[in-house]
Each structure stands twice: as C-alpha cells, then as structure tokens.
Design a protein around this motif. Structure first.
Motif, PDB file in Angstrom:
ATOM      1  N   LYS A  44       0.861  -1.179   0.000  1.00 46.46           N
ATOM      2  CA  LYS A  44       0.000   0.000   0.000  1.00 46.46           C
ATOM      3  C   LYS A  44       0.895   1.226   0.000  1.00 46.46           C
ATOM      4  O   LYS A  44       1.698   1.410   0.906  1.00 46.46           O
ATOM      5  N   PRO A  45       0.790   2.068  -1.009  1.00 37.38           N
ATOM      6  CA  PRO A  45       1.643   3.257  -1.021  1.00 37.38           C
ATOM      7  C   PRO A  45       1.348   4.140   0.185  1.00 37.38           C
ATOM      8  O   PRO A  45       0.256   4.109   0.747  1.00 37.38           O
ATOM      9  N   LEU A  46       2.362   4.910   0.567  1.00 33.98           N
ATOM     10  CA  LEU A  46       2.286   5.729   1.773  1.00 33.98           C
ATOM     11  C   LEU A  46       1.046   6.622   1.765  1.00 33.98           C
ATOM     12  O   LEU A  46       0.246   6.593   2.654  1.00 33.98           O
ATOM     13  N   GLU A  47       0.889   7.392   0.747  1.00 28.30           N
ATOM     14  CA  GLU A  47      -0.264   8.274   0.669  1.00 28.30           C
ATOM     15  C   GLU A  47      -0.428   8.714  -0.778  1.00 28.30           C
ATOM     16  O   GLU A  47       0.525   9.121  -1.419  1.00 28.30           O
ATOM     17  N   GLN A  48      -1.644   8.617  -1.287  1.00 22.88           N
ATOM     18  CA  GLN A  48      -1.899   8.992  -2.662  1.00 22.88           C
ATOM     19  C   GLN A  48      -2.014  10.504  -2.823  1.00 22.88           C
ATOM     20  O   GLN A  48      -1.687  11.055  -3.842  1.00 22.88           O
ATOM     21  N   VAL A  49      -2.497  11.148  -1.779  1.00 19.34           N
ATOM     22  CA  VAL A  49      -2.726  12.586  -1.834  1.00 19.34           C
ATOM     23  C   VAL A  49      -1.526  13.305  -1.215  1.00 19.34           C
ATOM     24  O   VAL A  49      -1.021  12.893  -0.183  1.00 19.34           O
ATOM     25  N   ASN A  50      -1.093  14.367  -1.851  1.00 16.14           N
ATOM     26  CA  ASN A  50       0.011  15.147  -1.306  1.00 16.14           C
ATOM     27  C   ASN A  50      -0.460  15.815  -0.009  1.00 16.14           C
ATOM     28  O   ASN A  50      -1.422  16.584  -0.012  1.00 16.14           O
ATOM     29  N   PRO A  51       0.214  15.533   1.127  1.00 11.62           N
ATOM     30  CA  PRO A  51      -0.240  16.121   2.389  1.00 11.62           C
ATOM     31  C   PRO A  51       0.057  17.620   2.505  1.00 11.62           C
ATOM     32  O   PRO A  51      -0.491  18.289   3.363  1.00 11.62           O
ATOM     33  N   LEU A  52       0.915  18.141   1.634  1.00 12.61           N
ATOM     34  CA  LEU A  52       1.239  19.574   1.675  1.00 12.61           C
ATOM     35  C   LEU A  52       0.235  20.319   0.802  1.00 12.61           C
ATOM     36  O   LEU A  52       0.509  20.708  -0.321  1.00 12.61           O
ATOM     37  N   GLN A  53      -0.961  20.505   1.342  1.00  8.77           N
ATOM     38  CA  GLN A  53      -2.063  21.047   0.555  1.00  8.77           C
ATOM     39  C   GLN A  53      -2.366  22.513   0.839  1.00  8.77           C
ATOM     40  O   GLN A  53      -2.906  23.206  -0.010  1.00  8.77           O
ATOM     41  N   LEU A  91       4.974  14.453  24.763  1.00 10.00           N
ATOM     42  CA  LEU A  91       5.503  14.029  23.467  1.00 10.00           C
ATOM     43  C   LEU A  91       5.213  12.553  23.233  1.00 10.00           C
ATOM     44  O   LEU A  91       5.478  11.723  24.099  1.00 10.00           O
ATOM     45  N   ASP A  92       4.693  12.238  22.070  1.00 10.50           N
ATOM     46  CA  ASP A  92       4.407  10.859  21.701  1.00 10.50           C
ATOM     47  C   ASP A  92       5.520  10.250  20.861  1.00 10.50           C
ATOM     48  O   ASP A  92       5.715   9.036  20.883  1.00 10.50           O
ATOM     49  N   ALA A  93       6.219  11.065  20.080  1.00 14.08           N
ATOM     50  CA  ALA A  93       7.282  10.557  19.204  1.00 14.08           C
ATOM     51  C   ALA A  93       8.204  11.705  18.831  1.00 14.08           C
ATOM     52  O   ALA A  93       7.867  12.877  19.014  1.00 14.08           O
ATOM     53  N   ASP A  94       9.380  11.363  18.301  1.00 14.72           N
ATOM     54  CA  ASP A  94      10.285  12.399  17.810  1.00 14.72           C
ATOM     55  C   ASP A  94      11.069  11.865  16.620  1.00 14.72           C
ATOM     56  O   ASP A  94      11.139  10.658  16.397  1.00 14.72           O
ATOM     57  N   ILE A  95      11.607  12.791  15.847  1.00 13.46           N
ATOM     58  CA  ILE A  95      12.426  12.447  14.686  1.00 13.46           C
ATOM     59  C   ILE A  95      13.560  13.461  14.596  1.00 13.46           C
ATOM     60  O   ILE A  95      13.352  14.646  14.862  1.00 13.46           O
ATOM     61  N   ASP A  96      14.734  12.976  14.240  1.00 15.74           N
ATOM     62  CA  ASP A  96      15.911  13.826  14.101  1.00 15.74           C
ATOM     63  C   ASP A  96      16.265  13.917  12.617  1.00 15.74           C
ATOM     64  O   ASP A  96      16.623  12.918  12.002  1.00 15.74           O
ATOM     65  N   LEU A  97      16.130  15.095  12.050  1.00 19.58           N
ATOM     66  CA  LEU A  97      16.363  15.292  10.618  1.00 19.58           C
ATOM     67  C   LEU A  97      17.650  16.035  10.310  1.00 19.58           C
ATOM     68  O   LEU A  97      18.017  16.139   9.149  1.00 19.58           O
ATOM     69  N   GLN A 108      11.385  11.942   4.817  1.00 21.26           N
ATOM     70  CA  GLN A 108      11.343  11.386   6.168  1.00 21.26           C
ATOM     71  C   GLN A 108      10.258  12.074   7.011  1.00 21.26           C
ATOM     72  O   GLN A 108       9.527  11.413   7.749  1.00 21.26           O
ATOM     73  N   LEU A 109      10.161  13.388   6.880  1.00 24.52           N
ATOM     74  CA  LEU A 109       9.175  14.147   7.647  1.00 24.52           C
ATOM     75  C   LEU A 109       7.752  13.747   7.271  1.00 24.52           C
ATOM     76  O   LEU A 109       6.919  13.493   8.135  1.00 24.52           O
ATOM     77  N   LEU A 110       7.463  13.670   5.977  1.00 24.99           N
ATOM     78  CA  LEU A 110       6.106  13.320   5.538  1.00 24.99           C
ATOM     79  C   LEU A 110       5.741  11.908   5.966  1.00 24.99           C
ATOM     80  O   LEU A 110       4.617  11.649   6.399  1.00 24.99           O
ATOM     81  N   ARG A 111       6.676  10.977   5.850  1.00 25.42           N
ATOM     82  CA  ARG A 111       6.432   9.591   6.276  1.00 25.42           C
ATOM     83  C   ARG A 111       6.186   9.553   7.793  1.00 25.42           C
ATOM     84  O   ARG A 111       5.250   8.917   8.261  1.00 25.42           O
ATOM     85  N   PHE A 112       7.017  10.268   8.539  1.00 25.54           N
ATOM     86  CA  PHE A 112       6.887  10.316   9.997  1.00 25.54           C
ATOM     87  C   PHE A 112       5.528  10.881  10.407  1.00 25.54           C
ATOM     88  O   PHE A 112       4.823  10.293  11.242  1.00 25.54           O
TER      89      PHE A 112
END
Length: 189
Positions: A44-53, A91-97, A108-112
């Motif tokens: 299943k692809p991550l997301e069909q719609v661009n989340p940056l709308q 905080l529920d989660a974090d990511i280091d970019l 990475q940000l969009l997937r996260f």
C-alpha cells in the motif's frame, strides 16, 4: 539397565488396540498442505494525496539560527501555543532530521507525520538542528520545515522547543486527531 519384559496379555492388548498394520516401503514423508498458503499482503503506497495542501499566505520571512518559530492554524485558540511550549500535551514521538539533505528530510518528515497521525499521536518533536554549518547563517532545514509544516494538512500548531528540549533547533508539533480515533461525541479538529 535390564530389559523390560511384557506379558502376553499386554502384547495381545496392544495388537488389538492398534489394529491392522501396513508396512511402508520408504522412509520419506510427503506433506500435502490441507490449506491454501497464507496470502502475501499487497503493498500500500504511503499516501496517494500530497499532504502539503495548504497555501501559505504571503511570503515567509527567512528564519535564522537562533530565531524562534511558532504557527497556529486559523480558528485555534492562542492558548494552544502556550500549552504546546510548556509541554502540556506530552511528546508521543520524535524524529531527528538534522544532517539530511532537504529532499531526504522532506520524505522522512512526511512519512513520519503520516504514521504519527495513523497511530493517533497528537504531539511530536522534530529536531532540525540550528544550521551552524549553513552558508550565511541561514539554516536550510529550519526554513524548509517551517514552510512544510504550515502547508501540511494534519498540522494544527507548532513552536520552537524550550531550551532543555533542543531550543531553536527543534520544534514541538501538534497534530490533528485521525478520524478513526474520534468518538461519536467528539468532533475532529
């Protein structure tokens, strides 16, 4: 060890219990599955719609290394930013970019963010770094993430983290609650 002897009555009982015996010519066993093999899930692809709308009104000012950032979607109360800064939501989660290229950081940000919304996370931390190695003291990731989060459909608010949590090199982000976690009494934000 002594050999155990069995009585004639025990031998006769055993033979009657197991019934007629057929000899096997080979010692290999062929197993035939009685069920169909388990299905392999389709990708299943991550997301069909661009989340940056969302469109960003006007142009964003360039943010420098020690500048603080804050954003609140229209219609939200201003107290949300104060609560977010103070860590009220937890905080529920974090990511280091930091250290990634702009393109890799965006992926990475969009997937996260996608997985955070799917898992019902409300408040996350994004570490982008201060950009000390950037040319002209203009941090690339900090400015990119400032724009991307404003455009993202699931972001309700974000602000620079307090000094003990990364300061101007990190952001606290408040996310929209996914529809699957909204009960009948609540309205999605």
């Amino acid at each position: 060890m002594t050999k155990k002897t069995t009585s004639a009555d025990d031998v006769l009982l055993f033979r009657n219990s197991i019934g007629k015996v057929q000899t096997i010519d080979t010692n290999t066993v062929i197993l035939k599955p009685d069920k169909k093999p388990r299905p392999i899930p389709s990708f299943k692809p991550l997301e069909q719609v661009n989340p940056l709308q969302k469109d960003v009104e006007g142009s964003l000012e360039t943010v420098f290394q020690e500048d603080k950032i804050a954003f609140l979607v229209p219609g939200m109360q201003k107290s949300v930013i104060k609560k977010l800064r103070k860590g009220y939501y937890g905080l529920d989660a974090d990511i280091d970019l930091h250290g990634l290229s702009s393109r890799d950081a965006q992926q990475q940000l969009l997937r996260f963010l996608h997985y955070c919304v799917e898992d019902g996370y409300r408040c996350v931390q994004i570490i982008h770094g201060k950009g000390y190695n950037s040319t002209d003291n203009q941090p690339v990731l900090k400015n990119d993430i400032n724009l991307w989060l404003r455009q993202h459909k699931d972001v309700l608010a974000f602000c620079s983290a307090p000094p003990k949590a990364g300061g101007t090199g990190a952001l606290f982000v408040l996310l929209r609650l996914s529809e699957k976690f909204v009960t009948s009494e609540e309205e999605p934000q």
